[in-house]
Design an enzyme around this catalytic site. Structure first.
Site, mmCIF file in Angstrom:
data_model
loop_
_atom_site.group_PDB
_atom_site.id
_atom_site.type_symbol
_atom_site.label_atom_id
_atom_site.label_comp_id
_atom_site.label_asym_id
_atom_site.label_seq_id
_atom_site.Cartn_x
_atom_site.Cartn_y
_atom_site.Cartn_z
ATOM 1 N N CYS A 138 0.864 -1.179 0.000
ATOM 2 C CA CYS A 138 0.000 0.000 0.000
ATOM 3 C C CYS A 138 0.902 1.231 0.000
ATOM 4 O O CYS A 138 2.066 1.148 -0.414
ATOM 5 C CB CYS A 138 -0.977 -0.021 1.179
ATOM 6 S SG CYS A 138 -0.199 -0.022 2.810
ATOM 7 N N ASP B 131 -8.198 3.683 1.098
ATOM 8 C CA ASP B 131 -7.266 4.135 2.136
ATOM 9 C C ASP B 131 -8.073 4.650 3.334
ATOM 10 O O ASP B 131 -8.821 5.612 3.213
ATOM 11 C CB ASP B 131 -6.412 5.261 1.527
ATOM 12 C CG ASP B 131 -5.373 5.792 2.497
ATOM 13 O OD1 ASP B 131 -5.422 5.427 3.688
ATOM 14 O OD2 ASP B 131 -4.534 6.563 2.043
HETATM 15 P P1 4NP Z 1 -1.802 2.759 4.149
HETATM 16 O O1 4NP Z 1 -2.476 4.088 4.748
HETATM 17 O O2 4NP Z 1 -1.231 3.146 2.792
HETATM 18 O O3 4NP Z 1 -2.947 1.821 4.031
HETATM 19 O O4 4NP Z 1 -0.738 2.328 5.137
HETATM 20 C C1 4NP Z 1 -1.814 5.304 4.856
HETATM 21 C C2 4NP Z 1 -0.939 5.498 5.896
HETATM 22 C C3 4NP Z 1 -0.311 6.718 6.041
HETATM 23 C C4 4NP Z 1 -0.570 7.735 5.147
HETATM 24 C C5 4NP Z 1 -1.434 7.546 4.100
HETATM 25 C C6 4NP Z 1 -2.061 6.315 3.954
HETATM 26 N N1 4NP Z 1 0.058 8.996 5.313
HETATM 27 O O5 4NP Z 1 -0.253 9.904 4.536
HETATM 28 O O6 4NP Z 1 0.883 9.131 6.227
#
Ligand code: 4NP
Length: 169
Positions: free
Chosen positions: A8, A130
């Site tokens: 991800c 997300d």
């Molecule tokens: P992930 O979610 O890609 O599912 O781990 C996110 C975690 C952190 C961030 C964005 C999405 N961020 O912008 O820090």
């Protein structure tokens, strides 16, 4: 050995839960000496962190403890992993571009997938959304999506690789 990598953006919400749920499914089928999995993020913002506490709680409430330490996708991943499962289209495009940048060619179709294509209830949506900036219900949605996708993906691997799962469940 079949190696699977879930990817991800941050590697603290969607890919660690996809990894944790899939590992559990693999263990239940007695295939954990054949199928190995890991997760990574296309970004490095959270390197070394545990999964987001909302994701850990959602998992723990369902009996799954997430202990993964976040890491960024790296070029060795393109040769090490047989299956690279992207959570959304941006992850997919970033993985594809990065593999072209470091290898000089795109990953074959049989190596890079949008994970949600394995969700039988996906409808029109091919992404695992997300949840990071949203409500707790978004984390539960992610859990349910990766559980359904994992079940179907594992069946796909069993059939494709002619594996012999433990009987019973
Ligand atoms: P992930 O979610 O890609 O599912 O781990 C996110 C975690 C952190 C961030 C964005 C999405 N961020 O912008 O820090």
């Amino acid at each position: 050995m079949i190696q699977v990598l879930f990817v991800c953006l941050g590697n603290i919400c969607r890919s660690p839960i996809a990894e944790g749920v899939f590992k559990e499914l693999v263990v239940k089928k007695g295939l954990d000496d054949i199928i190995l999995c890991d997760s990574a993020g296309t970004a490095a913002y959270h390197t070394g962190s545990l999964p987001d506490k909302r994701m850990r709680k959602t998992a723990l409430d369902r009996g799954i403890s997430l202990t993964h330490s976040a890491r960024q996708l790296c070029y060795e991943d393109f040769t090490r992993f047989d299956y690279i499962m992207a959570m959304d289209e941006a992850n997919f495009a970033n993985i594809r571009e990065e593999s072209f940048r470091v290898n000089g060619f795109y990953l074959p179709e049989q190596q890079l997938y949008l994970y949600r294509l394995f969700d039988p209830l996906r409808g029109e949506s091919v992404i695992v959304p997300d949840p990071y900036y949203g409500e707790i219900s978004g984390f539960v949605d992610v859990y349910e999506i990766v559980e359904r996708s994992g079940e179907q993906f594992l069946d796909y691997l069993i059939e494709k690789h002619n594996l012999s799962p433990a009987s019973g469940d």
